[in-house]
Design a protein around this motif. Structure first.
Motif, short mmCIF file in Angstrom:
data_model
loop_
_atom_site.label_atom_id
_atom_site.label_comp_id
_atom_site.label_asym_id
_atom_site.label_seq_id
_atom_site.Cartn_x
_atom_site.Cartn_y
_atom_site.Cartn_z
N SER A 53 0.84 -1.21 0.00
CA SER A 53 0.00 0.00 0.00
C SER A 53 0.87 1.25 0.00
O SER A 53 0.53 2.26 -0.63
CB SER A 53 -0.94 0.01 1.21
N ARG A 54 2.00 1.21 0.71
CA ARG A 54 2.90 2.37 0.73
C ARG A 54 3.58 2.56 -0.62
O ARG A 54 3.82 3.69 -1.05
CB ARG A 54 3.96 2.21 1.83
N MET A 55 3.92 1.46 -1.28
CA MET A 55 4.53 1.58 -2.60
C MET A 55 3.53 2.16 -3.60
O MET A 55 3.89 2.96 -4.48
CB MET A 55 5.03 0.22 -3.08
N MET A 56 2.27 1.78 -3.49
CA MET A 56 1.23 2.35 -4.35
C MET A 56 1.08 3.85 -4.07
O MET A 56 1.01 4.66 -5.01
CB MET A 56 -0.09 1.65 -4.10
N ALA A 57 1.05 4.23 -2.80
CA ALA A 57 0.89 5.63 -2.44
C ALA A 57 2.07 6.46 -2.93
O ALA A 57 1.91 7.57 -3.43
CB ALA A 57 0.74 5.77 -0.92
N LEU A 58 3.27 5.91 -2.81
CA LEU A 58 4.46 6.61 -3.26
C LEU A 58 4.44 6.78 -4.77
O LEU A 58 4.73 7.86 -5.31
CB LEU A 58 5.70 5.83 -2.83
N MET A 59 4.07 5.72 -5.48
CA MET A 59 4.03 5.74 -6.93
C MET A 59 3.01 6.75 -7.46
O MET A 59 3.24 7.42 -8.46
CB MET A 59 3.69 4.34 -7.46
N GLU A 60 1.89 6.88 -6.74
CA GLU A 60 0.81 7.76 -7.19
C GLU A 60 0.93 9.17 -6.62
O GLU A 60 0.02 9.98 -6.79
CB GLU A 60 -0.53 7.14 -6.81
N GLY A 61 2.02 9.45 -5.91
CA GLY A 61 2.24 10.79 -5.39
C GLY A 61 1.42 11.12 -4.17
O GLY A 61 1.27 12.30 -3.82
N ARG A 62 0.89 10.12 -3.47
CA ARG A 62 0.09 10.35 -2.27
C ARG A 62 0.92 10.26 -1.00
O ARG A 62 0.40 10.42 0.10
CB ARG A 62 -1.06 9.34 -2.21
N SER A 63 2.20 9.97 -1.14
CA SER A 63 3.09 9.86 0.02
C SER A 63 4.47 10.34 -0.37
O SER A 63 4.93 10.13 -1.51
CB SER A 63 3.16 8.41 0.50
N SER A 65 7.06 9.70 1.91
CA SER A 65 7.95 8.82 2.66
C SER A 65 8.22 7.54 1.86
O SER A 65 7.30 6.93 1.31
CB SER A 65 7.31 8.45 4.00
N ARG A 66 9.48 7.12 1.81
CA ARG A 66 9.85 5.92 1.05
C ARG A 66 9.67 4.64 1.87
O ARG A 66 9.62 3.55 1.31
CB ARG A 66 11.31 6.02 0.60
N TRP A 67 9.60 4.74 3.18
CA TRP A 67 9.43 3.56 4.03
C TRP A 67 10.52 2.51 3.79
O TRP A 67 10.27 1.29 3.86
CB TRP A 67 8.05 2.93 3.82
N ASP A 68 11.73 2.94 3.51
CA ASP A 68 12.81 2.00 3.19
C ASP A 68 13.02 0.95 4.29
O ASP A 68 13.14 -0.24 4.00
CB ASP A 68 14.12 2.77 2.97
N ILE A 124 14.06 -4.67 -4.47
CA ILE A 124 15.37 -4.65 -5.12
C ILE A 124 15.35 -3.96 -6.48
O ILE A 124 16.19 -3.12 -6.78
CB ILE A 124 15.91 -6.09 -5.27
N PHE A 125 14.35 -4.29 -7.31
CA PHE A 125 14.38 -3.85 -8.70
C PHE A 125 13.55 -2.60 -8.98
O PHE A 125 13.84 -1.88 -9.95
CB PHE A 125 13.92 -4.98 -9.62
N ILE A 126 12.51 -2.33 -8.20
CA ILE A 126 11.65 -1.18 -8.47
C ILE A 126 11.88 -0.07 -7.45
O ILE A 126 12.26 1.05 -7.80
CB ILE A 126 10.16 -1.58 -8.50
N HIS A 127 11.65 -0.39 -6.19
CA HIS A 127 11.80 0.62 -5.15
C HIS A 127 13.26 0.99 -4.91
O HIS A 127 13.57 2.09 -4.45
CB HIS A 127 11.16 0.10 -3.86
N ARG A 128 14.17 0.07 -5.22
CA ARG A 128 15.60 0.27 -5.02
C ARG A 128 15.90 0.60 -3.55
O ARG A 128 16.45 1.65 -3.21
CB ARG A 128 16.13 1.38 -5.94
#
Length: 218
Positions: A53-63, A65-68, A124-128
């Motif tokens: 859900s966090r990756m979706m929010a980050l991708m769509e500009g709703r967050s 924070s990277r939550w690494d 590894i491959f998308i969020h890096r």
């Protein structure tokens, strides 16, 4: 990798995790204290859903924070679940299942292979991920300690089954055959395994960042 592919991939990851979380909440079984949350597999499932859900929010500009730290920890916990489950199952099926039988094939395939793999691939491959290991280390140690405390101090004392040679109530049957000292060694060994996995993934991620172009996604 185009944004369309990234979006499609993350929607698949998110919807699968959401679907299996809902299935767990509805059909997970609450005949014992802790219900389905007695098991580390379910902790990993819900952490995967939150990470997705966090990756979706980050991708769509709703967050912003990277939550690494959290997503790195989730990838490691998922990998630990896969390794532990299949190693113990193939050694003795009754050590991790009540009757030695696997659950529905799609459930086992998702929880103990596909779901974790999808989440690891994103980190590894998308969020890096794995750029700063301090937060990931803190999350990893914190979650493992929290789960051990949950199992030993609440789940075990509050349940009568499964019954082992030494104790009863601990979520996985094999744990009830171990003395307290043996269980502590088991937990410590798996914590060490988790730390090694984190550094292995960090090394792989470093190679990927240097040699492969970044996808068109955050």
């Amino acid at each position: 990798m185009t944004m369309t592919i990234v979006s499609f991939y993350r929607w698949v990851v998110f919807l699968l995790a959401a679907g299996y979380c809902i299935r767990t909440l509805v059909f997970g079984g609450y005949d014992a204290f802790g219900g389905p949350f007695r098991f580390l597999t379910i902790w990993a499932l819900f952490m995967s859903f939150f990470a997705a859900s966090r990756m979706m929010a980050l991708m769509e500009g709703r967050s912003e924070s990277r939550w690494d730290g959290f997503v790195c920890m989730t990838a490691v916990i998922n990998t630990m679940v896969v390794m532990l489950y299949w190693r113990l199952f193939f050694a003795d099926p009754t050590s991790v299942t009540p009757d030695g039988q696997l659950a529905a094939w799609h459930l086992e395939l998702y929880l103990h292979l596909v779901g974790p793999l999808l989440q690891v691939i994103d980190t590894i491959f998308i969020h890096r991920s794995y750029r700063r290991l301090g937060p990931a280390l803190a999350w990893l140690v914190g979650v493992i300690v929290a789960y051990v405390a949950w199992a030993e101090l609440l789940v075990g004392p509050m349940n009568d089954t499964p019954v082992g040679r030494v104790t009863s109530g601990l979520p996985y049957p094999f744990l009830n055959n171990l003395e307290v000292s043996e269980r502590m060694v088991f937990y410590a060994t798996n914590l060490a395994t988790g730390l090694v996995l984190l550094f292995v993934y960090a090394g792989i991620a470093l190679i990927v960042r240097r040699r492969l172009p970044a996808p068109v996604a955050p």
